[in-house]
Motif scaffolding. Structure first.
Motif, PDB file in Angstrom:
ATOM      1  N   LEU A  38      69.018 -31.297  85.322  1.00 20.38           N
ATOM      2  CA  LEU A  38      68.340 -30.988  84.068  1.00 20.38           C
ATOM      3  C   LEU A  38      67.148 -30.125  84.421  1.00 20.38           C
ATOM      4  CD1 LEU A  38      68.339 -34.546  82.448  1.00 20.38           C
ATOM      5  CD2 LEU A  38      69.891 -32.654  81.945  1.00 20.38           C
ATOM      6  N   GLU A  39      66.968 -29.040  83.697  1.00 23.39           N
ATOM      7  CA  GLU A  39      65.927 -28.091  84.064  1.00 23.39           C
ATOM      8  C   GLU A  39      65.076 -27.723  82.858  1.00 23.39           C
ATOM      9  OE1 GLU A  39      65.916 -24.459  87.092  1.00 23.39           O
ATOM     10  OE2 GLU A  39      67.132 -24.050  85.324  1.00 23.39           O
ATOM     11  N   MET A  40      63.780 -27.608  83.099  1.00 22.98           N
ATOM     12  CA  MET A  40      62.853 -27.119  82.089  1.00 22.98           C
ATOM     13  C   MET A  40      62.148 -25.901  82.665  1.00 22.98           C
ATOM     14  SD  MET A  40      59.701 -29.028  80.146  1.00 22.98           S
ATOM     15  CE  MET A  40      58.604 -29.096  81.560  1.00 22.98           C
ATOM     16  N   LYS A  41      62.199 -24.801  81.940  1.00 23.86           N
ATOM     17  CA  LYS A  41      61.528 -23.575  82.377  1.00 23.86           C
ATOM     18  C   LYS A  41      60.254 -23.397  81.548  1.00 23.86           C
ATOM     19  CE  LYS A  41      65.541 -21.170  84.138  1.00 23.86           C
ATOM     20  NZ  LYS A  41      65.157 -20.699  85.437  1.00 23.86           N
ATOM     21  N   ILE A  42      59.189 -23.011  82.246  1.00 28.05           N
ATOM     22  CA  ILE A  42      57.904 -22.796  81.590  1.00 28.05           C
ATOM     23  C   ILE A  42      57.636 -21.294  81.574  1.00 28.05           C
ATOM     24  CG2 ILE A  42      55.425 -23.292  81.659  1.00 28.05           C
ATOM     25  CD1 ILE A  42      56.184 -25.867  83.239  1.00 28.05           C
ATOM     26  N   TRP A  43      57.428 -20.784  80.368  1.00 31.53           N
ATOM     27  CA  TRP A  43      57.173 -19.362  80.149  1.00 31.53           C
ATOM     28  C   TRP A  43      55.704 -19.187  79.814  1.00 31.53           C
ATOM     29  CZ3 TRP A  43      61.488 -15.844  79.885  1.00 31.53           C
ATOM     30  CH2 TRP A  43      62.733 -16.459  80.054  1.00 31.53           C
ATOM     31  N   LEU A  44      55.276 -17.972  79.670  1.00 33.41           N
ATOM     32  CA  LEU A  44      53.891 -17.690  79.310  1.00 33.41           C
ATOM     33  C   LEU A  44      53.564 -18.216  77.918  1.00 33.41           C
ATOM     34  CD1 LEU A  44      51.429 -16.233  80.546  1.00 33.41           C
ATOM     35  CD2 LEU A  44      52.180 -14.154  79.409  1.00 33.41           C
ATOM     36  N   ASN A  45      54.589 -18.299  77.063  1.00 30.58           N
ATOM     37  CA  ASN A  45      54.334 -18.722  75.682  1.00 30.58           C
ATOM     38  C   ASN A  45      55.292 -19.808  75.180  1.00 30.58           C
ATOM     39  OD1 ASN A  45      56.624 -17.205  75.565  1.00 30.58           O
ATOM     40  ND2 ASN A  45      55.983 -15.935  73.849  1.00 30.58           N
ATOM     41  N   GLY A  46      55.929 -20.540  76.075  1.00 31.38           N
ATOM     42  CA  GLY A  46      56.823 -21.586  75.602  1.00 31.38           C
ATOM     43  C   GLY A  46      57.629 -22.243  76.708  1.00 31.38           C
ATOM     44  N   LYS A  72      48.461 -26.042  73.269  1.00 30.62           N
ATOM     45  CA  LYS A  72      47.653 -24.947  72.713  1.00 30.62           C
ATOM     46  C   LYS A  72      47.605 -23.767  73.683  1.00 30.62           C
ATOM     47  CE  LYS A  72      43.386 -27.113  74.337  1.00 30.62           C
ATOM     48  NZ  LYS A  72      44.067 -28.119  75.118  1.00 30.62           N
ATOM     49  N   GLU A  73      47.844 -24.052  74.967  1.00 35.87           N
ATOM     50  CA  GLU A  73      47.821 -23.011  75.996  1.00 35.87           C
ATOM     51  C   GLU A  73      48.811 -21.885  75.688  1.00 35.87           C
ATOM     52  OE1 GLU A  73      46.864 -26.959  78.077  1.00 35.87           O
ATOM     53  OE2 GLU A  73      48.216 -26.264  76.513  1.00 35.87           O
ATOM     54  N   PHE A  74      49.962 -22.232  75.122  1.00 32.73           N
ATOM     55  CA  PHE A  74      50.975 -21.212  74.853  1.00 32.73           C
ATOM     56  C   PHE A  74      50.529 -20.206  73.794  1.00 32.73           C
ATOM     57  CE2 PHE A  74      54.277 -24.466  76.337  1.00 32.73           C
ATOM     58  CZ  PHE A  74      54.288 -23.939  77.615  1.00 32.73           C
ATOM     59  N   LYS A  75      49.559 -20.577  72.993  1.00 32.62           N
ATOM     60  CA  LYS A  75      49.054 -19.662  71.966  1.00 32.62           C
ATOM     61  C   LYS A  75      48.048 -18.676  72.547  1.00 32.62           C
ATOM     62  CE  LYS A  75      49.744 -22.858  68.133  1.00 32.62           C
ATOM     63  NZ  LYS A  75      50.435 -23.910  68.821  1.00 32.62           N
ATOM     64  N   ILE A  76      47.312 -19.089  73.601  1.00 36.60           N
ATOM     65  CA  ILE A  76      46.266 -18.212  74.146  1.00 36.60           C
ATOM     66  C   ILE A  76      46.647 -17.517  75.457  1.00 36.60           C
ATOM     67  CG2 ILE A  76      44.402 -19.467  73.006  1.00 36.60           C
ATOM     68  CD1 ILE A  76      43.792 -20.781  75.711  1.00 36.60           C
TER      69      ILE A  76
END
Length: 191
Positions: A38-46, A72-76
């Protein structure tokens, strides 16, 4: 500012822009009942990946659900990262060592704050468990590793940079090289 320094700056800026198109980080959960993982990828906005399945499993041990809306980090982040990249472009275009230093320091601070925030999220996520969870293991916390691998019950959790994160890291190394690398002058060129 020498030409090779400016080339390093512009290559670094291009690598930094990859953060807008490629995942920065990934967390992998591997267990016998999930041979594909199972994998979760973290992007700059999501986030993307097996989030619903991870949330379903985490419910049983009392971990809170992962939701993009909780960050909130994904918004800024896209704006902060964009501003930092623009400082790099400005340093290269203006040939300003002061801007190059500002960019380097900004990137270092961004990395420190980003990894600290990520660690705090992981800590909260793995330690603040619902006391009414179906499965409780005394003394167990489920904090994924910040970097590397860790055994969590029958799961091996891995946390590593993804393609975008590697390219951004390489970009950071090039910024440091642009700032600190001084090519040797050959004796033939002095004459």
């Amino acid at each position: 500012m020498k030409t090779h320094t400016r080339v390093l700056i512009f290559i670094s800026c291009l690598l930094m822009l990859s953060a807008y198109f490629l995942p920065l980080w990934h967390i992998l959960l591997d267990a016998p009942q999930y041979p594909e993982g199972l994998e979760m990828k973290i992007w700059l906005n999501g986030l993307s990946g097996s989030i619903d399945q991870i949330n379903g499993l985490n419910h049983y041990i009392g971990m809170k659900f992962i939701s993009v809306d909780d960050f909130k980090e994904f918004k800024i982040l896209p704006f902060v990262f964009g501003a930092l990249t623009l400082i790099g472009i400005a340093a290269g275009l203006s040939k300003s060592r002061k801007l190059l230093w500002a960019w380097f320091i900004g990137l270092c601070l961004f990395a420190i704050v980003g990894f600290s925030d990520f660690y705090m999220w992981e800590y909260s996520y793995g330690h603040k468990l619902n006391p009414h969870a179906a499965i409780k293991v005394e003394g167990m916390n489920y904090q994924p590793p910040l970097f590397g691998y860790k055994q969590l019950l029958n799961f091996t959790a891995g946390s590593l940079p993804d393609t975008g994160g590697l390219l951004v890291g390489l970009g950071g190394v090039l910024v440091a090289a642009a700032l600190f690398y001084k090519p040797q002058i050959s004796p033939n060129k002095i004459k």
